[in-house]
Scaffold this motif. Structure first.
Motif, PDB file in Angstrom:
ATOM      1  N   PHE A   4      -9.684  64.629  -9.753  1.00 28.67           N
ATOM      2  CA  PHE A   4      -9.662  64.971 -11.491  1.00 28.67           C
ATOM      3  C   PHE A   4      -9.520  63.609 -12.351  1.00 28.67           C
ATOM      4  CE2 PHE A   4      -6.338  67.352  -8.644  1.00 28.67           C
ATOM      5  CZ  PHE A   4      -6.381  68.279  -9.282  1.00 28.67           C
ATOM      6  N   CYS A  30      -3.964  66.850 -12.820  1.00 23.58           N
ATOM      7  CA  CYS A  30      -3.885  67.042 -11.823  1.00 23.58           C
ATOM      8  C   CYS A  30      -1.584  66.795 -12.224  1.00 23.58           C
ATOM      9  CB  CYS A  30      -3.076  66.647 -10.203  1.00 23.58           C
ATOM     10  SG  CYS A  30      -2.392  67.078  -9.213  1.00 23.58           S
ATOM     11  N   THR A 122      -3.485  71.368 -12.693  1.00 21.08           N
ATOM     12  CA  THR A 122      -3.455  71.758 -11.697  1.00 21.08           C
ATOM     13  C   THR A 122      -1.657  71.530 -10.859  1.00 21.08           C
ATOM     14  OG1 THR A 122      -5.332  71.880 -10.600  1.00 21.08           O
ATOM     15  CG2 THR A 122      -3.701  71.200  -8.897  1.00 21.08           C
ATOM     16  N   VAL A 124       1.314  70.365  -7.829  1.00 20.99           N
ATOM     17  CA  VAL A 124       1.652  69.799  -6.625  1.00 20.99           C
ATOM     18  C   VAL A 124       2.980  68.914  -6.481  1.00 20.99           C
ATOM     19  CG1 VAL A 124       0.544  68.539  -4.774  1.00 20.99           C
ATOM     20  CG2 VAL A 124      -0.700  68.879  -6.744  1.00 20.99           C
ATOM     21  N   SER A 126       6.662  69.144  -4.552  1.00 17.27           N
ATOM     22  CA  SER A 126       7.124  68.703  -3.449  1.00 17.27           C
ATOM     23  C   SER A 126       5.923  67.714  -2.107  1.00 17.27           C
ATOM     24  CB  SER A 126       7.039  69.480  -2.589  1.00 17.27           C
ATOM     25  OG  SER A 126       7.965  70.648  -2.472  1.00 17.27           O
ATOM     26  N   THR A 127       5.987  66.686  -3.759  1.00 18.97           N
ATOM     27  CA  THR A 127       4.841  65.686  -3.848  1.00 18.97           C
ATOM     28  C   THR A 127       5.585  63.809  -4.337  1.00 18.97           C
ATOM     29  OG1 THR A 127       3.263  67.131  -3.498  1.00 18.97           O
ATOM     30  CG2 THR A 127       2.442  64.599  -3.383  1.00 18.97           C
ATOM     31  N   THR A 128       5.356  63.539  -3.755  1.00 16.56           N
ATOM     32  CA  THR A 128       5.982  61.830  -4.223  1.00 16.56           C
ATOM     33  C   THR A 128       4.706  60.677  -4.209  1.00 16.56           C
ATOM     34  OG1 THR A 128       8.291  62.545  -3.442  1.00 16.56           O
ATOM     35  CG2 THR A 128       7.619  59.909  -3.817  1.00 16.56           C
ATOM     36  N   THR A 145       0.604  58.990  -1.967  1.00 16.72           N
ATOM     37  CA  THR A 145       1.236  60.263  -2.179  1.00 16.72           C
ATOM     38  C   THR A 145       1.597  60.056  -1.007  1.00 16.72           C
ATOM     39  OG1 THR A 145      -0.555  61.727  -1.463  1.00 16.72           O
ATOM     40  CG2 THR A 145      -0.068  61.269  -3.766  1.00 16.72           C
ATOM     41  N   ASP A 146       2.684  60.694  -0.501  1.00 16.21           N
ATOM     42  CA  ASP A 146       3.665  60.625   1.286  1.00 16.21           C
ATOM     43  C   ASP A 146       2.987  62.497   1.656  1.00 16.21           C
ATOM     44  OD1 ASP A 146       4.635  62.906  -0.509  1.00 16.21           O
ATOM     45  OD2 ASP A 146       6.650  63.214  -0.227  1.00 16.21           O
ATOM     46  N   ARG A 147       1.519  62.639   1.322  1.00 17.66           N
ATOM     47  CA  ARG A 147       0.656  63.460   1.878  1.00 17.66           C
ATOM     48  C   ARG A 147       0.462  62.115   2.877  1.00 17.66           C
ATOM     49  NH1 ARG A 147       1.969  68.902   1.208  1.00 17.66           N
ATOM     50  NH2 ARG A 147       3.586  69.141  -0.482  1.00 17.66           N
ATOM     51  N   GLU A 148      -1.011  62.777   3.272  1.00 14.06           N
ATOM     52  CA  GLU A 148      -2.298  62.325   4.395  1.00 14.06           C
ATOM     53  C   GLU A 148      -3.075  62.192   2.811  1.00 14.06           C
ATOM     54  OE1 GLU A 148      -3.235  64.233   7.659  1.00 14.06           O
ATOM     55  OE2 GLU A 148      -5.847  64.001   7.335  1.00 14.06           O
ATOM     56  N   GLY A 149      -3.698  61.591   2.451  1.00 15.15           N
ATOM     57  CA  GLY A 149      -5.137  62.030   1.644  1.00 15.15           C
ATOM     58  C   GLY A 149      -4.381  60.936   0.256  1.00 15.15           C
ATOM     59  N   ASP A 150      -5.152  60.384  -0.338  1.00  9.99           N
ATOM     60  CA  ASP A 150      -4.465  59.648  -1.373  1.00  9.99           C
ATOM     61  C   ASP A 150      -5.005  60.463  -2.946  1.00  9.99           C
ATOM     62  OD1 ASP A 150      -4.114  57.804  -0.331  1.00  9.99           O
ATOM     63  OD2 ASP A 150      -5.842  55.894  -0.923  1.00  9.99           O
ATOM     64  N   LEU A 151      -4.740  60.417  -3.862  1.00 12.07           N
ATOM     65  CA  LEU A 151      -5.004  61.383  -5.756  1.00 12.07           C
ATOM     66  C   LEU A 151      -5.629  60.470  -6.454  1.00 12.07           C
ATOM     67  CD1 LEU A 151      -4.816  64.449  -6.340  1.00 12.07           C
ATOM     68  CD2 LEU A 151      -2.806  64.228  -7.098  1.00 12.07           C
TER      69      LEU A 151
END
Lengths: 434, 281
Positions: A4, A30, A122, A124, A126-128, A145-151
């Protein structure tokens, strides 16, 4: 290639307005939210002043999820058994464009975030955001982030709340201290709508509301209290200095219990059913406790930038968050046009804050926290004011009446306060409110 | 090989008025149950293990699309929403899902939904598909392609071990798996993914509950024999009038003799057997 142009961390009022403004300007944004929906993690204890929204969302009052429009504002001074209330009402505040409103933050924040999504952002949830991603040139180029992959993004706007991990990681908070924070605790109590209107003297069947700010009544802990009305609930709570709370060994919920038991407040909350208890840190350090708000590829806005005006008469936060979010969006828009995302390219953000109410008001009230949390303002002056009125109103026939000056002089002498302290406090108060 | 998972959008934290019993729901506190999440996870595991595509389907309003997007973010291939505004009976839901998932070899469902679900959709779905069904599954393991070894809950704490072969419908409990956390790329791409929205084959199904005029319950009259004998005789019988009886006695005795008297009296009244014979035994 970034995902983004801009990542806004935190879908509170600052973040949503930044995302809304940027999306309207045609940028890809985002909006990252750690809760399951915007507003799910937010707490506040007061009134939303929406004048800043007039330009951003025309006729916002027709769409915003407002509980009540505030038409009654009071400031109460409490001692253990006395209270003195300055009570102001205005029917002018009951008409568009209104002055202030109470709202549930899960409703209000979600509404604002939905406006941003409608504009093209956009969301998103539930994502820290757990950290910053740096580019080869050392600029902030996204968030982990606490998910797999960076933003990845050209610019990150950190609106991640009072304890901003992103601003701290970027080194923008060199003097972060607990002394700049207070703890806000709040109970939401349910009562029938008609009962609330009767107890607070609100016109029946309207969505007018009351907001009472309280000095004292916090068991000797520096801070204050508040009571305000929602449609069918009352919010009552306290704002307590962290140091004072820690030293007192009193639990925050006990402070609320004390407020609810005070003879002046007990009739307002009697028989109400507890619906919710919440607590949140508040950045009340003021202008001098603010972080650097601009970094390389990073801007800080809202509570994360310490933008909460706690100046006694003025207790405002959401409008400053919105104002700073708008300034951040405009600064980023300019930086994108120039293609310069370094600190130099983003520095217009601070100029914009300085040019608007956001920093001007904070600069003007920079001494307020020191004044308002002093023992004299918290305990001594309220005690003298209450005692003065009690003696004036007490009829002691057959003794002759004493004048206010005589009583006041005796009370002042008994208090042990010095005239020079009062003069200094008066001078500071004039600088803030004059 | 094609795998499908069925989910249902429900209120996870409904607010029930204790006086009126009215239920208030909030979309922000709604989602899919742990059992449905487990169903999606098992479908994804099957898809990964057997190289199969995974379709996630729901029968519900547009709000349910956020749950479908969550499943897409986790790795589901396609999502289908059968668009209804009002709840359908379980049989109709089963038929709609069977029609939408006609090409799925294995369909995984949660065992029952949170909104007073009866767990009847999976059997209806299996019936409509003409497939095997295995419900109440508490443990699963994947075998050769299209074969699942499962453990099923039975009454009395017992378990039944099954080998289920496609085509089949499986209904799993929430404890069997936890839905994986979607990667960020999946979340972003799922926001842009299209969802296949279909109209139900029975657009205006009959109301699941038929209202009829009801009268208060009036049981049939029971025929009971009338009393025998005259009123005087029945009164005397009730009061013991005219019958012979031993008047009360007041005795002062030693404990041992008193005990014998008590036993003898109880025997005379028919309360106990002969004390002498009982002593002999």
């Amino acid at each position: 290639m970034p995902d983004f142009e801009v990542v806004v961390v935190g879908a509170g009022p600052a973040g949503s307005i930044a995302a809304l403004s940027l999306a309207r300007l045609g940028h890809s944004v985002c909006l990252l939210e750690r809760g399951p929906f915007p507003g799910s993690k937010n707490v506040y204890g007061g009134v939303i002043y929406g004048r800043i929204l007039d330009e951003l969302i025309p006729h916002w009052w027709e769409h915003a999820p407002v509980q009540r429009w505030i038409t009654r504002r009071g400031t109460m001074l409490l001692t253990d058994h006395q209270s003195l209330c300055i009570d102001y009402r205005s029917t002018a505040w009951a008409q568009a464009p209104y002055n202030g409103a109470t709202a549930y933050r899960p409703d209000f924040d979600k509404w604002l975030a939905d406006e941003a999504v409608k504009a093209g952002a956009t969301l998103v949830s539930s994502t820290t955001a757990t950290g910053l991603v740096r580019t080869n040139r050392g600029l902030v180029g996204g968030v982990k982030t606490d998910r797999e992959g960076d933003l990845m993004a050209n610019v990150v706007i950190a609106c991640d709340g009072v304890n901003s991990f992103l601003a701290k990681e970027a080194g923008l908070y060199p003097n972060f201290s607990k002394d700049h924070l207070t703890l806000g605790v709040k109970e939401v109590l349910a009562l029938p709508r008609q009962e609330i209107e009767a107890r607070f003297g609100i016109r029946s069947g309207t969505n007018e509301g009351a907001d009472l700010e309280i000095v004292g009544g916090t068991q000797g802990i520096a801070g204050g209290g508040f009571v305000y009305t929602n449609l069918d609930t009352i919010s009552i709570g306290a704002v307590l200095s962290l140091g004072g709370l820690s030293a007192s060994k009193v639990r925050p919920e006990e402070v609320i219990a004390g407020l609810k038991a005070h003879p002046s407040l007990a009739p307002l909350v009697d028989g109400a059913e507890l619906k919710e208890y919440s607590a949140h840190l508040i950045p009340e350090g003021g202008f001098d406790a603010m972080p650097e708000v601009v970094g390389d590829g990073l801007l800080v806005a809202g509570d994360a930038a310490g933008l909460c005006l706690a100046a006694g008469l003025w207790l405002e936060g959401v409008n400053y968050a919105i104002g700073s979010g708008k300034c951040a969006a405009d600064a980023v828009h300019e930086a994108i046009a120039k293609g310069n995302f370094s600190k130099a390219g983003l520095v217009s953000y601070k100029d914009r804050l300085e040019a608007t109410f956001v920093l001007r008001n904070h600069r003007k009230t920079r001494k307020a926290a020191h004044l308002l949390l002093s023992d004299r303002l918290q305990n001594r002056y309220p005690q003298i004011a209450c005692d003065l009125l009690e003696q004036l109103y007490t009829v002691e026939d057959p003794l002759p009446k004493r004048g206010a000056l005589t009583i006041g002089r005796a009370l002042w002498k008994g208090s042990g306060l010095r005239i020079r302290h009062a003069l200094r406090d008066g001078r500071d108060a004039l600088k803030i409110y004059g | 090989m094609k795998i499908a998972a069925c989910i249902k959008w429900v209120a996870l934290r409904p607010d029930i008025d204790p006086l009126s019993g009215s239920v208030e729901t909030d979309d922000r506190f709604s989602g899919v149950s742990a059992a449905d999440q487990a169903a999606v996870e098992w479908a994804l595991r099957m898809g990964e293990a057997w190289g199969a595509s995974v379709t996630v389907a729901t029968v519900g309003a547009s709000i349910a699309e956020s749950a479908l997007r969550d499943a897409l973010a986790c790795g589901a291939t396609t999502a289908i929403r059968i668009d209804i505004e009002h709840p359908l009976p379980s049989a109709a839901v089963g038929r709609e899902l069977a029609a939408a998932l006609a090409d799925a070899d294995l369909i995984v469902c949660g065992d029952w939904s949170l909104d007073r679900g009866s767990g009847s959709v999976p059997p209806f779905l299996a019936h409509a598909r003409g497939a095997e069904q295995a419900c109440g599954l508490v443990a699963l393991s994947l075998d050769a392609t299209g074969v699942v070894r499962a453990e099923r809950r039975l009454d009395g704490g017992r378990r039944e071990r099954l080998i289920v072969r496609a085509p089949a419908v499986l209904a799993v409990e929430g404890s069997t798996a936890r839905l994986r956390r979607a990667p960020l790329g999946g979340v972003l791409s799922s926001a842009r993914s299209s969802i296949d929205v279909r109209t139900p084959s029975t657009p205006n199904p009959a109301e699941p509950v038929r209202l009829v005029h009801a009268r208060p319950f009036r049981p049939r009259t029971k025929i009971v024999d009338g009393p025998h004998g005259s009123v005087r005789d029945r009164s005397n019988a009730l009061l013991g009038m005219g019958s012979t009886r031993t008047p009360p006695q007041r005795l002062v005795l030693d404990p041992e003799v008193a005990a014998e008297h008590i036993l003898a009296a109880l025997h005379a009244w028919g309360e106990i057997d002969d004390p002498a014979s009982a002593e002999g035994q």
